[in-house]
Design an enzyme around this catalytic site. Structure first.
Site, PDB file in Angstrom:
ATOM      1  CG  LEU A 170     -37.540  41.781  -8.406  1.00 25.08           C
ATOM      2  CD1 LEU A 170     -37.820  42.931  -7.450  1.00 25.08           C
ATOM      3  CD2 LEU A 170     -38.737  41.550  -9.325  1.00 25.08           C
ATOM      4  NE  ARG A 175     -25.229  52.292  -6.632  1.00 20.57           N
ATOM      5  CZ  ARG A 175     -25.686  51.728  -5.506  1.00 20.57           C
ATOM      6  NH1 ARG A 175     -24.945  51.767  -4.422  1.00 20.57           N
ATOM      7  NH2 ARG A 175     -26.853  51.136  -5.471  1.00 20.57           N
ATOM      8  N   GLY A 210     -33.345  46.717 -12.900  1.00 25.14           N
ATOM      9  CA  GLY A 210     -32.558  47.884 -12.498  1.00 25.14           C
ATOM     10  C   GLY A 210     -31.447  48.174 -13.508  1.00 25.14           C
ATOM     11  CE1 TYR A 226     -11.883  30.964 -41.067  1.00 25.22           C
ATOM     12  CE2 TYR A 226     -10.183  32.505 -40.363  1.00 25.22           C
ATOM     13  CZ  TYR A 226     -11.480  32.257 -40.793  1.00 25.22           C
ATOM     14  OH  TYR A 226     -12.362  33.282 -40.935  1.00 25.22           O
ATOM     15  CE1 TYR A 263      -5.397  26.445 -32.537  1.00 23.83           C
ATOM     16  CE2 TYR A 263      -5.054  26.357 -34.905  1.00 23.83           C
ATOM     17  CZ  TYR A 263      -5.908  26.454 -33.812  1.00 23.83           C
ATOM     18  OH  TYR A 263      -7.255  26.567 -34.007  1.00 23.83           O
ATOM     19  CD  GLN A 295     -39.911  47.759 -12.761  1.00 26.87           C
ATOM     20  OE1 GLN A 295     -38.757  47.308 -12.791  1.00 26.87           O
ATOM     21  NE2 GLN A 295     -40.385  48.407 -11.725  1.00 26.87           N
ATOM     22  CE  LYS A 329     -27.373  45.825  -9.875  1.00 31.88           C
ATOM     23  NZ  LYS A 329     -27.429  46.609  -8.635  1.00 31.88           N
TER      24      LYS A 329
HETATM   25  C1  UD1 Z   1     -33.378  46.552  -1.693  1.00 30.30           C
HETATM   26  C2  UD1 Z   1     -34.392  46.535  -0.535  1.00 30.30           C
HETATM   27  C3  UD1 Z   1     -33.652  46.650   0.787  1.00 30.30           C
HETATM   28  C4  UD1 Z   1     -32.627  45.536   0.904  1.00 30.30           C
HETATM   29  C5  UD1 Z   1     -31.667  45.534  -0.302  1.00 30.30           C
HETATM   30  C6  UD1 Z   1     -30.822  44.297  -0.266  1.00 30.30           C
HETATM   31  C7  UD1 Z   1     -36.496  47.504  -1.319  1.00 30.30           C
HETATM   32  C8  UD1 Z   1     -37.360  48.694  -1.326  1.00 30.30           C
HETATM   33  N1  UD1 Z   1     -35.321  47.618  -0.676  1.00 30.30           N
HETATM   34  O1  UD1 Z   1     -32.752  47.828  -1.701  1.00 30.30           O
HETATM   35  O2  UD1 Z   1     -34.574  46.565   1.867  1.00 30.30           O
HETATM   36  O3  UD1 Z   1     -31.895  45.680   2.111  1.00 30.30           O
HETATM   37  O4  UD1 Z   1     -32.412  45.505  -1.528  1.00 30.30           O
HETATM   38  O5  UD1 Z   1     -29.856  44.312  -1.301  1.00 30.30           O
HETATM   39  O6  UD1 Z   1     -36.885  46.482  -1.848  1.00 30.30           O
HETATM   40  N2  UD1 Z   1     -35.343  46.391  -9.445  1.00 30.30           N
HETATM   41  C9  UD1 Z   1     -36.227  46.274 -10.487  1.00 30.30           C
HETATM   42  N3  UD1 Z   1     -37.055  47.318 -10.742  1.00 30.30           N
HETATM   43  C10 UD1 Z   1     -37.065  48.452  -9.991  1.00 30.30           C
HETATM   44  C11 UD1 Z   1     -36.148  48.550  -8.930  1.00 30.30           C
HETATM   45  C12 UD1 Z   1     -35.303  47.504  -8.661  1.00 30.30           C
HETATM   46  O7  UD1 Z   1     -36.256  45.268 -11.191  1.00 30.30           O
HETATM   47  O8  UD1 Z   1     -37.891  49.328 -10.283  1.00 30.30           O
HETATM   48  C13 UD1 Z   1     -34.437  45.249  -9.178  1.00 30.30           C
HETATM   49  C14 UD1 Z   1     -32.968  45.581  -9.409  1.00 30.30           C
HETATM   50  O9  UD1 Z   1     -32.566  45.217 -10.714  1.00 30.30           O
HETATM   51  C15 UD1 Z   1     -32.276  44.707  -8.358  1.00 30.30           C
HETATM   52  C16 UD1 Z   1     -33.305  44.566  -7.261  1.00 30.30           C
HETATM   53  O10 UD1 Z   1     -34.549  44.906  -7.826  1.00 30.30           O
HETATM   54  O11 UD1 Z   1     -31.974  43.421  -8.878  1.00 30.30           O
HETATM   55  C17 UD1 Z   1     -33.002  45.444  -6.029  1.00 30.30           C
HETATM   56  O12 UD1 Z   1     -33.059  46.795  -6.407  1.00 30.30           O
HETATM   57  P1  UD1 Z   1     -32.106  47.893  -5.755  1.00 30.30           P
HETATM   58  O13 UD1 Z   1     -32.472  49.203  -6.315  1.00 30.30           O
HETATM   59  O14 UD1 Z   1     -30.698  47.462  -5.860  1.00 30.30           O
HETATM   60  O15 UD1 Z   1     -32.600  47.851  -4.211  1.00 30.30           O
HETATM   61  P2  UD1 Z   1     -31.800  48.334  -2.953  1.00 30.30           P
HETATM   62  O16 UD1 Z   1     -31.809  49.805  -2.871  1.00 30.30           O
HETATM   63  O17 UD1 Z   1     -30.482  47.659  -2.908  1.00 30.30           O
HETATM   64 CA    CA Z   2     -29.146  46.413  -4.510  1.00 29.12          CA
END
Ligand code: UD1
Ligand code: CA
Length: 459
Positions: free
Chosen positions: A15, A22, A18, A375, A354, A78, A29
């Site tokens: 995944l 931050r 996101g 160059y 160089y 997504q 990211k």
């Molecule tokens: C998530 C977990 C949490 C865990 C934590 C560990 C869930 C609901 N929660 O929370 O239990 O302790 O990771 O770091 O799974 N992403 C997508 N699409 C989305 C949302 C997220 O691709 O719609 C990807 C983000 O890019 C990232 C990853 O999923 O790589 C995690 O997403 P993030 O929002 O950081 O989850 P956390 O709140 O950290």
């Molecule tokens: Ca995270």
């Protein structure tokens, strides 16, 4: 690291959709780098090392950068970031041909996951568990999902921080986000996830409870926090870099490399270093550097895309850029920059030089201040030196140019034509000498100064 032999079919969904708000960045990211490799690159590397049968990366809209970074692996977009469960759902159409075995779910912002851990998760999944979750004991569990187990110690649910009761918040075992799910049940479990929670998101973590509801078994494997740290901010990124570098420095020393001040040496994810190499303080390795045995790299050197042969010497203050190849016992000293250049055995460029797009024959000596003019503002051209060529200090070698073996170039020359073997080339204006002129000059200058002083007093 050797690639582990995978015993069972496995696919990975990574995944990375996101936005990473931050990070305050225009880049996705997962493109931010640790040890000169994007975070998503680290995850792909782990997946490649277990020989996964397929890997699919979930990206957000307009993330061509990520698509290019993970190629040739497949990507899927997504469109709305409605949570981790929704993200995995987006990948389902690409999993239609994978209905038996284990589907690993990984996060692009959790870069340090190790292939051995993924392997253990796959094995435990194959023992009859529908879902295996990778957990860890958190120093500070705030923000993480908590792993909830029943009286028999069986995992029954993952509860997100926002949704947790005060009792549940006391649990220290946290969800790393990495999961292994039975391919057979993946679609069914994902489609059952709803967004009825504090965030209004589809939580991937709900698959644990949904599996238990269906009398499917769930299990937990734990690992150390360093392996599953998630990066959400620039401060997290810096911390991740620090943790990675500390580990890599220890590995280097364990393998026979002397680091005079380990805390100031920075490696890349793919740095290869031989034995009895001595590395001085403040040395930086960018990607694709290979260093053979018995090399010395002195303080403040910067290497990237370079190959350093046995017993070569580099620095202090040297810069080796991509395509620099130092053969055995070659020497590159202070304030020397080498790019796309092969330096033959024992060739030396000791100071202030160089060398770009060139071939320096074995045993050649490049005097201080030599510049290859490679160059012209439009095109690059090559400088070729045979063996045992001597270039006098402060020479400009205007490429394309060839200087054959055993030739010499006199200091201060601007070489625009080829030089044949064993010749000495002079390309500077001839020296003239005027007898007594230094004394005359001084007298004149002194008079001028005195006249100016006298004029000032009158004013
Ligand atoms: C998530 C977990 C949490 C865990 C934590 C560990 C869930 C609901 N929660 O929370 O239990 O302790 O990771 O770091 O799974 N992403 C997508 N699409 C989305 C949302 C997220 O691709 O719609 C990807 C983000 O890019 C990232 C990853 O999923 O790589 C995690 O997403 P993030 O929002 O950081 O989850 P956390 O709140 O950290
Ligand atoms: Ca995270």
């Amino acid at each position: 690291m050797t690639s582990a032999a995978k015993q069972f079919p496995a696919a990975a969904i990574i995944l990375g959709a996101g936005k990473g708000t931050r990070m305050k960045s225009k880049h996705p990211k997962v493109m931010h780098k640790v040890a000169s490799l994007s975070m998503i690159g680290h995850v792909i590397k782990a997946v490649t090392q277990i020989n996964a049968d397929k890997a699919v990366v979930v990206v957000g809209p307009n993330m061509e950068m990520v698509e290019a970074e993970v190629a040739p692996h497949q990507t899927v977009i997504q469109h709305n970031q409605a949570g981790t469960g929704d993200a995995v759902k987006a990948a389902l159409p690409l999993m239609k041909d994978f209905k038996q075995g284990t589907v690993l779910i990984l996060f692009g912002d959790t870069p340090f996951i190790q292939p051995e851990t993924l392997q253990s998760m796959i094995s435990l999944r194959e023992e009859g568990n529908a879902v295996v979750v990778l957990g860890f004991d958190a120093d500070n569990p705030t923000g993480y999902g908590r792993l909830i187990s029943n009286a028999e110690g069986k995992l029954t649910a993952i509860v997100e921080q926002k949704d947790a009761s005060p009792e549940e918040l006391k649990v220290n075992v946290c969800n790393s986000g990495v999961m292994a799910i039975d391919a057979e049940h993946l679609e069914e479990l994902l489609l059952a996830i709803d967004n009825n929670n504090a965030s209004g998101e589809y939580y991937l973590t709900d698959v644990v409870k949904l599996a238990c509801d269906r009398d499917l078994e769930c299990a937990v494997i734990t690992t150390d926090e360093d392996q599953v740290m998630g990066v959400n901010s620039r401060a997290n990124l810096a911390h991740a870099e620090k943790v990675w570098q500390e580990k890599r420095r220890r590995v280097a020393m364990d393998e026979g490399v002397t680091l005079i001040d380990p805390d100031t040496v920075f490696f890349a994810h793919d740095t290869v270093i031989g034995r009895d190499v001595v590395i001085g303080p403040n040395v930086f390795f960018g990607p694709k550097v290979r260093v053979a045995d018995d090399v010395e790299i002195k303080a403040f050197s910067h290497l990237e895309g370079a190959t350093v042969g046995t017993a070569a010497q580099v620095g202090p203050y040297a810069r080796l850029r991509p395509g620099a190849e130092l053969q055995e016992a070659a020497f590159v000293g202070n304030f020397v920059e080498v790019k796309n250049t092969v330096m033959g055995e024992g060739a030396k460029a000791s100071h202030l030089t160089y060398l770009g797009d060139s071939e320096i024959g074995a045993g050649s000596n490049i005097g201080a201040g030599t510049i290859t003019c490679n160059y012209d503002g439009f095109n690059k051209a090559k400088t070729i030196l045979g063996e045992n060529v001597f270039i006098g200090s402060n020479s400009a070698l205007v490429a394309p140019v060839t200087i054959e073996k055993d030739a010499m170039v006199s200091a201060g020359s601007v070489i625009t034509k080829d030089v044949s073997a064993e010749s000495m080339a002079f390309a500077r204006s001839p020296q003239k000498e005027k007898e007594g002129m230094a004394t005359k000059f001084r007298e004149l200058a002194k008079k001028k100064k005195e006249a100016a002083k006298a004029a000032q007093k009158k004013d």
